[in-house]
Scaffold this motif. Structure first.
Motif, PDB file in Angstrom:
ATOM      1  N   HIS A   1     -31.965   1.228  33.987  1.00  0.00           N
ATOM      2  CA  HIS A   1     -32.054   0.758  32.602  1.00  0.00           C
ATOM      3  C   HIS A   1     -32.831  -0.558  32.503  1.00  0.00           C
ATOM      4  O   HIS A   1     -33.370  -0.876  31.462  1.00  0.00           O
ATOM      5  CB  HIS A   1     -30.654   0.474  32.022  1.00  0.00           C
TER       6      HIS A   1
ATOM      7  N   PRO B   1     -28.447   9.641  30.169  1.00  0.00           N
ATOM      8  CA  PRO B   1     -29.800   9.816  30.721  1.00  0.00           C
ATOM      9  C   PRO B   1     -29.839   9.945  32.248  1.00  0.00           C
ATOM     10  O   PRO B   1     -30.917   9.980  32.818  1.00  0.00           O
ATOM     11  CB  PRO B   1     -30.507   8.529  30.280  1.00  0.00           C
ATOM     12  N   HIS B   2     -28.670  10.028  32.905  1.00  0.00           N
ATOM     13  CA  HIS B   2     -28.646  10.116  34.377  1.00  0.00           C
ATOM     14  C   HIS B   2     -28.579  11.581  34.832  1.00  0.00           C
ATOM     15  O   HIS B   2     -27.914  11.917  35.808  1.00  0.00           O
ATOM     16  CB  HIS B   2     -27.473   9.303  34.927  1.00  0.00           C
TER      17      HIS B   2
ATOM     18  N   VAL C   1     -25.905   1.913  26.033  1.00  0.00           N
ATOM     19  CA  VAL C   1     -27.264   2.124  26.523  1.00  0.00           C
ATOM     20  C   VAL C   1     -27.551   3.615  26.696  1.00  0.00           C
ATOM     21  O   VAL C   1     -28.551   3.989  27.276  1.00  0.00           O
ATOM     22  CB  VAL C   1     -27.534   1.365  27.845  1.00  0.00           C
ATOM     23  N   HIS C   2     -26.682   4.464  26.188  1.00  0.00           N
ATOM     24  CA  HIS C   2     -26.885   5.915  26.273  1.00  0.00           C
ATOM     25  C   HIS C   2     -26.877   6.535  24.877  1.00  0.00           C
ATOM     26  O   HIS C   2     -26.082   7.420  24.597  1.00  0.00           O
ATOM     27  CB  HIS C   2     -25.773   6.569  27.114  1.00  0.00           C
TER      28      HIS C   2
ATOM     29  N   HIS D   1     -20.602   2.457  36.399  1.00  0.00           N
ATOM     30  CA  HIS D   1     -21.357   2.798  35.185  1.00  0.00           C
ATOM     31  C   HIS D   1     -21.244   4.320  35.019  1.00  0.00           C
ATOM     32  O   HIS D   1     -20.930   5.023  35.971  1.00  0.00           O
ATOM     33  CB  HIS D   1     -22.808   2.359  35.403  1.00  0.00           C
TER      34      HIS D   1
HETATM   35 ZN   LIG Z   1     -26.822   4.501  32.186  1.00  0.00          ZN
END
Ligand SMILES: [Zn+2]
Length: 305
Positions: free
Chosen positions: A58, A137-138, A131-132, A202
């Protein structure tokens, strides 16, 4: 305009005549995509990642050298879902390469066609510290998504370099059979641990956990991208004790202090896991990244017994 035509012919000769074709320059945000592009593209591509596998994907620190790489790139592969929102857009502006803009032929959003988890059902706001915002997004941490990305790369490379189509298809087939073999090996190692409860630092591992049937019951971050608070650590300790959670999975780029503290209070094992290729020297390509993480989890569970 004879001079003009002369120039054109020179340009044509220069770019097309050598027996050895010019390699496609592939730039990726993540090392995982560079690994797949190298595997599929072989000798016909030169792939390079902006982020290193031991960096938080990120928050990649932009370097001036990135602009030149992007300027010269024939293909840019991104994770999308706003994973790169913090650093890529200004670099793309400065790189002045229309080919690799989202509307260009040399742009590949690897998330397209992949299984994306945690898609929001309501509007999200940045104030939530999330942040998603468009889902997790992983997604590359599920080998089934890796297969989807590899196929998309093969198709994109063939579109940009039609003469290489057969090579890309052959390399893709080899990769897919290696991956199928590897999946058997991973199932043998982690299959018996299906249902194991884990806490992760995370939310990098929902796709990985779903694939390996691990049960993620909590996170050290109170929200994705927000560092652990004392209050949240207490809640996680209580939750882990109540549910007898044996493992804390943590990304290699975080400080061990908080995971070690929580492990000390709960008796859990901390498992350091690179989320990308190169996050550990042993995780040297897409398949060995999973080999490495599977072995780390299996070893930590064996220690608990
Ligand atoms: Zn992330």
């Amino acid at each position: 305009m004879p001079f003009f035509f002369l120039l054109i012919s020179f340009a044509f000769l220069f770019f097309s005549s050598p027996a050895e074709a010019k390699k496609l320059k592939v730039v990726t945000t993540l090392s995982d995509f560079a690994s797949l592009a190298t595997t599929i593209g072989g000798e016909r591509v030169e792939a390079e990642s902006l982020a290193r596998g031991y960096q938080d994907p990120h928050f990649v620190e932009p370097k001036p050298s990135f602009i030149l790489k992007l300027h010269e790139a024939d293909l840019l592969i991104v994770a999308g879902l706003e994973l790169e929102i913090g650093y890529l857009p200004p670099l793309l502006d400065q790189a002045r390469n229309e080919k690799i803009r989202p509307t260009g032929a040399g742009y590949l959003d690897a998330s397209v066609g992949c299984e994306i988890l945690e898609k929001p059902t309501a509007a999200v706001t940045r104030a939530m510290g999330d942040v998603h915002p468009y889902g997790n997004p992983h997604f590359w941490l599920d080998p089934q998504n890796g297969r989807v990305v590899a196929r998309a790369i093969a198709a994109k490379l063939a579109a940009l370099d039609p003469a290489g189509r057969d090579v890309f298809q052959k390399n893709l087939a080899t990769f897919e059979s290696r991956l199928a073999e590897a999946e058997k090996r991973w199932q043998e190692k982690l299959g018996p641990s299906a249902g194991t409860k884990v806490v992760t630092y995370h939310a990098s591992w929902p796709n990985f956990a779903k694939y390996f049937k691990l049960d993620v019951v909590g996170f050290l971050e109170p929200k994705p991208g927000i560092p652990p608070t004392p209050q949240h650590k207490l809640e996680i300790i209580n939750l882990m004790l109540a549910q007898k959670v044996p493992l804390i999975l943590m990304e290699v780029y975080f400080d061990r202090k908080d995971p070690d503290f929580v492990a000390g209070k709960t008796g859990a094992q901390v498992v350091m896991m690179p989320p990308s290729v190169g996050g550990d020297p042993a995780a040297k390509d897409y398949i060995s990244l999973f080999d490495f993480n599977v072995d780390r989890i299996a070893a930590a569970l064996a220690k608990k017994k």
